[in-house]
Structure formats: structure tokens, C-alpha cells
Enzyme design. Sequence first.
Site, PDB file in Angstrom:
ATOM      1  N   TYR A 134      36.566  46.282 168.738  1.00  0.00           N
ATOM      2  CA  TYR A 134      38.023  46.384 168.566  1.00  0.00           C
ATOM      3  C   TYR A 134      38.470  47.652 169.289  1.00  0.00           C
ATOM      4  CZ  TYR A 134      42.268  45.687 165.630  1.00  0.00           C
ATOM      5  OH  TYR A 134      43.534  45.422 165.145  1.00  0.00           O
ATOM      6  N   HIS A 138      46.010  47.301 171.651  1.00  0.00           N
ATOM      7  CA  HIS A 138      46.013  46.120 170.777  1.00  0.00           C
ATOM      8  C   HIS A 138      45.894  46.559 169.313  1.00  0.00           C
ATOM      9  CE1 HIS A 138      45.006  42.128 169.208  1.00  0.00           C
ATOM     10  NE2 HIS A 138      43.966  42.670 168.622  1.00  0.00           N
ATOM     11  N   GLU A 144      42.490  35.786 172.721  1.00  0.00           N
ATOM     12  CA  GLU A 144      42.336  37.242 172.844  1.00  0.00           C
ATOM     13  C   GLU A 144      41.625  37.525 174.167  1.00  0.00           C
ATOM     14  OE1 GLU A 144      40.543  38.869 169.268  1.00  0.00           O
ATOM     15  OE2 GLU A 144      42.529  38.952 168.314  1.00  0.00           O
ATOM     16  N   ASP A 186      38.365  35.274 172.719  1.00  0.00           N
ATOM     17  CA  ASP A 186      38.051  35.196 171.289  1.00  0.00           C
ATOM     18  C   ASP A 186      39.199  34.444 170.604  1.00  0.00           C
ATOM     19  OD1 ASP A 186      37.145  35.666 168.708  1.00  0.00           O
ATOM     20  OD2 ASP A 186      38.046  37.657 168.597  1.00  0.00           O
ATOM     21  N   GLN A 206      43.386  33.537 159.499  1.00  0.00           N
ATOM     22  CA  GLN A 206      42.976  34.945 159.446  1.00  0.00           C
ATOM     23  C   GLN A 206      43.769  35.722 158.385  1.00  0.00           C
ATOM     24  OE1 GLN A 206      43.358  36.780 163.304  1.00  0.00           O
ATOM     25  NE2 GLN A 206      42.399  38.705 162.701  1.00  0.00           N
ATOM     26  N   LYS A 234      37.872  32.935 163.371  1.00  0.00           N
ATOM     27  CA  LYS A 234      37.319  33.350 164.663  1.00  0.00           C
ATOM     28  C   LYS A 234      36.117  32.526 165.100  1.00  0.00           C
ATOM     29  CE  LYS A 234      39.665  37.368 165.200  1.00  0.00           C
ATOM     30  NZ  LYS A 234      40.344  37.786 166.428  1.00  0.00           N
ATOM     31  N   THR A 243      40.375  42.856 171.987  1.00  0.00           N
ATOM     32  CA  THR A 243      41.491  42.520 172.868  1.00  0.00           C
ATOM     33  C   THR A 243      41.922  43.743 173.668  1.00  0.00           C
ATOM     34  OG1 THR A 243      42.201  41.015 171.139  1.00  0.00           O
ATOM     35  CG2 THR A 243      43.770  41.448 172.920  1.00  0.00           C
TER      36      THR A 243
HETATM   37 CA    CA Z   1      38.561  39.834 169.050  1.00  0.00          CA
END
Ligand code: CA
Length: 439
Positions: free
Chosen positions: A141, A146, A211, A245, A252, A265, A372
Site C-alpha cells: 500500500y 492513493h 487498482e 488488483d 470491501q 480482493k 495503487t
Molecule cells: Ca491493492
Amino acid sequence: MSEAIALDATHDPARRSWVPGADGHADFPVQNLPFGIFTPPGGDGPRGGVAIGDSILDLRAALAAGLFTGAAGEAAEAAAAETLNGFMGLGAAPRRALRQRLSALLTAGSAEQRRAAACLHPADRCILHLPARIGDYTDFYVGIHHATNVGKVFRPDNPLLPNYKYVPIGYHGRASSVRVSGADVRRPKGQLKAPEAEAPRFAPCERLDYELELGIWVGPGNALGEPIPVGEAAAHVAGYCLLNDWSARDIQAWEYQPLGPFLAKNFGSTISPWVVTPEALAPFRIPQPPRPQGDPAPLPHLLDAADQRHGAFDLALEVLLLTPAMREKGIPPHRLALSNARHMYWTVAQMLAHHTSNGCDLHPGDLLGSGTLSAPEPSGLGSLLELTRGGREPVILPSGESRRFIEDGDEVILRARAAGEGVAGIGFGECRARILPAA
Ligand code: CA
């Protein structure tokens, strides 16, 4: 210390190839030479190959033709197999020897042109496969814009949680549902719960998103209990790809607390088929952008001076959308975002060092996602969650259609391109997939 990869004749922008269409090819000129797994037309099974222009060099055929010897030959043997795991595990020296040999073979004036030409296949008549048997897949991440954009939705004044600047945040993804570019992805069903609803319902995802991520292929791994020092981490990278992704935002939102993403995911991730090597990307390394004033320095086990000097990439990343109506009308894919891999708050070496800092073992062919990668500007947002502000502001397409999230039949295409003055530009090839209706 992880010293920069020296540029050599294989990077020379003046180097020309005898393969038709390779010179000036947007993705695969002779300066790139990425590895992949493919089945040739009428062929008897998957094997390793190298992309050159609009062709693929069949490594199995080239070995049989006696085109490799020595260290390059040993590497070619590994790379010609049904998966690239063995080749990835060999590490940098054999990979570089093979790159040198491939570059010489495919360069204009090569004495072996005739024999090598017999080992080429038109890429559009080949079937591309996943390049490796992916043992484990971890998604990070590290795209700070993002993370900030998403965090703002929940905490407008304090979007980044305090751990973000100390920990390369990540979670364990699902390797079984990673597919190569071109494979359709079925819209998932899941538990959806509107904020005002009393209970969830089980239905097809209504907020399907992509993503834009950089994928990292792990090369030589580490033994359980033996962390990879940050200064040695670069030697454990076999190459790079694009990664979409796919994310079900409604699933989510309901499931993610307290343990993080799960079914939102793991219904499918799409990657580009070619493994672009660290050597091919060497001309596009840049210093890790300095942290904003006031940010803490990384803890010592995540900080290496050489990695800070050249551990980032100047690599343009693009998302395009093609709807069924656009396809029908002959409208080309519409660019939704243009971002860059330079927007990573942590380097790839820091991600690997962090992943193994507790002793966790990585293996050749493991796949890491960057998270992302959005740019700070509105034209560079790497997900619809950001681009449409959670579906509130639809994107208008050249067909007159609009999108808040991805609809059935839509095709999402990721591209990556590295270019610069005095170097030959290279690309990754496409990472594309179309969404099928829920079962
Ligand atoms: Ca991701």
C-alpha cells in the site's frame, strides 16, 4: 550496499535489431528483452520466451539450435522451462549473462541471425501464460497519494494513520486467482450492506473497481528466520510487471474490519505476461523522492543510502477503459489515468526488507504488488474509488456513456512505459481483462 546496475552495450540506444518492427517498438525494442512463458502456434506446450518487437524468441528452440553456451546457456536452460521459477531463483549474474547473449543474437549484424530467426514466432499467434507458479502473493500500500485519497474519505483531517510512515503497509493476498492478461474476470458476488440497511444481502458486486499497481517478481528467496537486509534486497528481485488488483468496493466496505481485505480482493487479479528485468529498467532508476518535511526517517533496518540514491523508478503508468459500446463504434480505449511509479513512499527494497524483517521466507516466483499508484494530480488517479469520489462524480466517456464503477463487458487496460533522453524507451506490454457478468 545495493549499487546501481551499470549501463552497458545492451542499453545502447543506437543498438538496432534485425527483427522486423523491433526498432522503436513501444514496448519491446532490443534494449528491453523481457522473459515470459508462452505456447507457440501449434506448439506442444508452454516454454520460456523473450519478447522482441512483435515476435517471441523461443528459448527451447534456440537452445536446441545451439545458440547458447556457458553461463548464458545455463540461464537459458532454466528460462526455457514451463515456468520461470527456476530462472528467477538463479539471480542476477546468470540473468545478465543471458541478457548479454540475447542482445548480441538479436542485434543487427549478428552472425547467427539466420539460425535465431528460425526460433521466432509471431507474438499474436502465441498463447501467453503466467510467467511463474506463484507461491505467494502480497499486496502493499505504498502509493502515498492513493493512501491519502482513500484515508481522506474516512479521516479528512488526518488521512494517513500514524504507522504509514514507519511501516510499508501490506497484507497477504491470494495467489490462486492471479491470471495473465487477456483472461476474463467474473464479477464477484458477495455480502453488500448499504450504510442505512439493517442487514447485508448476497448479490453481485455493484461497485467493481480496478487498482493500478506495479508487480514485483521475487528472485532468489531467503530461508525462514533469515531476514533480507535492505541493502541486499535489490538482488532478490527478478523483475517487474503490471498488476490490476480488482476490488469490490461494496464487499470491501462491509468485510474489511477488523482483519482487512478478503473476498473483496481475492476473486481475481490480472498481471501482464512479461517479466521486465531490473537490467532493462536500470536506465530509469531515480533517487527515492525526499520525504515531506516533518516525516520521520525510516528505521535503520529499512534505510540504505544506495537504495535511497537509485531505488525508485521513473516509469509512466496508464489506465484505459474500453466499453462494449466503444468497441462496437470503433472508439479506441479511453485513458482514465496517467500516473508514475515514482509515487511510491517506500522503495521495492524497503518492501522486501520489511516483508522478511520478522524472518518470513520469500521464494522465487512470489509476487508482490506495490499498492495503487496514484499521482497527486486529478489526471493520475489509479482507481475509480478516487476518480469518481466513491461513485459520486461519474466519468464521462467519448462514447457519451458514463461510469461510476466498472460494468459488465468493460475492459480495463494497464500500460507502463519508461522513456528518457539518450536512452531507448521500453514498455511492459498490456495488462488487460474484461469483466463478465456475475454467475
Ligand atoms: Ca491493492
